[in-house]
Write an enzyme that holds these catalytic residues in place. Structure first.
Site, mmCIF file in Angstrom:
data_model
loop_
_atom_site.group_PDB
_atom_site.id
_atom_site.type_symbol
_atom_site.label_atom_id
_atom_site.label_comp_id
_atom_site.label_asym_id
_atom_site.label_seq_id
_atom_site.Cartn_x
_atom_site.Cartn_y
_atom_site.Cartn_z
ATOM 1 C CG HIS A 138 38.079 36.563 43.662
ATOM 2 N ND1 HIS A 138 36.838 36.009 43.423
ATOM 3 C CD2 HIS A 138 37.848 37.810 44.149
ATOM 4 C CE1 HIS A 138 35.901 36.871 43.758
ATOM 5 N NE2 HIS A 138 36.488 37.973 44.199
ATOM 6 C CB ILE A 157 35.074 46.100 44.801
ATOM 7 C CG1 ILE A 157 35.532 47.555 44.885
ATOM 8 C CG2 ILE A 157 35.607 45.453 43.518
ATOM 9 C CD1 ILE A 157 37.010 47.726 45.139
ATOM 10 N N GLY A 158 32.376 45.468 42.777
ATOM 11 C CA GLY A 158 31.684 45.817 41.542
ATOM 12 C C GLY A 158 32.287 45.238 40.278
ATOM 13 C CE LYS A 159 36.125 40.670 41.668
ATOM 14 N NZ LYS A 159 35.668 41.074 43.006
ATOM 15 C CB SER A 160 29.920 40.546 38.789
ATOM 16 O OG SER A 160 30.764 39.520 39.269
ATOM 17 C CG ASP A 177 33.517 33.871 41.934
ATOM 18 O OD1 ASP A 177 33.806 34.836 42.669
ATOM 19 O OD2 ASP A 177 33.371 32.716 42.344
ATOM 20 N NE ARG A 243 45.262 64.165 39.156
ATOM 21 C CZ ARG A 243 44.877 65.362 39.603
ATOM 22 N NH1 ARG A 243 45.472 65.896 40.652
ATOM 23 N NH2 ARG A 243 43.910 66.012 38.988
#
Length: 311
Positions: A138, A157-160, A177, A243
């Site tokens: 996925h 979460i905002g991948k697409s 997807d 970081r």
């Protein structure tokens, strides 16, 4: 273990079926090919019967020098139960003994116009692709500056959305997807989209969009090698995130370790730009420049210079 059969080989290379047509369903389970020169000479101690048997100019010419009885003996040995098929290159004429035994035992004999070396390369590549271990993950796979970046993270979460912004910035979508991943014998991972959802992207609130129709053929590609993974996760205030970029983590997909970076998600962060920069930084590292190591060396030199001046 993945398998294919002789009929797939015939269809892909448009080979001519000379005999043994009833054996087209025979399974092919290995990518290696065999040229049975020693067996034609009568050496029977070892024979890789699970491989496709290849007859080039050398094998056919030597076979012609044998007596009819020897030809029958060799063919009866070679066409054992597990042999998938025989491939004859350069459209050579096939001896009658091979045709007769092939029809009797149901082992296909195929003919190709290609030269032996060319056919070996093409068939090996075909079988490596068909028989490669496969898994589905996925995520979203993109091509960013030539780097195959697999974007992973929990649903919603905002991948697409990040992939859509990357496409608008001139990069290419491979899969959204569901990413089908194949592992070649060299350990390389290649990803693609299932045929049903190829070139499609789902955006919550908008629906499903066709990237190729909307942005053109240059915005998509069908297959891309996976070189790095970007893991998106919700920002946790008490978690320590990388970081400097000195510590490199990897993710194991099947038997291959892939570099992975974790990007915390919070309002106001431009994920597409961060992922784009991560891909560029990966390319720089591959070219031999590591910004974090360069900074660390400069810092160490500055500390040493200060220490020397205090003496």
């Amino acid at each position: 273990m993945r398998k294919t059969n002789v009929s797939h080989l015939v269809d892909h290379f448009n080979m001519t079926i000379l005999s043994g047509e009833e054996g087209l369903g025979r399974e092919i389970t290995v990518t290696d090919l065999s040229r049975p020169g020693l067996q034609l000479a009568g050496y029977y101690s070892y024979f890789a019967e699970e491989r496709i048997q290849l007859f080039g100019l050398t094998e056919i010419n030597f076979f012609q020098t044998l007596t009819p009885e020897e030809r029958l003996e060799r063919m009866n040995f070679l066409m054992q139960s597990q042999v998938p098929c025989f491939c004859v290159t350069r459209n050579q004429m096939v001896p009658e003994e091979m045709i007769d035994v092939s029809n009797r035992l149901g082992v296909p004999v195929l003919q190709s116009p290609l030269a032996t070396t060319t056919l070996v390369g093409k068939v090996t590549n075909f079988l490596e692709n068909r028989l490669a271990p496969t898994t589905t993950i996925h995520g979203v796979l993109t091509d960013i500056y030539g780097v195959g970046v697999l974007i992973m993270g929990s649903s919603g979460i905002g991948k697409s959305e990040a992939a859509l912004e990357l496409v608008k910035r001139g990069h290419r979508l491979v899969a959204d997807d569901a990413v089908e991943i194949k592992q070649t014998q060299g350990g390389q991972l290649s990803g693609s989209a299932p045929e049903l959802i190829q070139h499609l992207l789902e955006i919550r609130g908008v629906g499903i969009i066709n990237i190729m129709t909307m942005f053109g053929a240059g915005a998509v590609r069908n297959v891309k090698n996976i070189e790095m993974v970007v893991q998106l996760e919700l920002w946790e205030p008490h978690k320590m995130y990388e970081r400097l970029g000195l510590d490199e983590e990897t993710l194991k997909i099947m038997d291959t370790e892939i570099p992975i970076i974790t990007v915390p998600v919070r309002p106001g962060r431009n994920l597409a730009v961060i992922i784009e920069v991560a891909a560029m930084n990966f390319r720089l590292k591959r070219m031999g420049y590591n910004a974090a190591m360069h900074f660390t060396r400069k810092q160490s030199n500055a500390i040493l210079e200060d220490a020397d001046s205090d003496l």
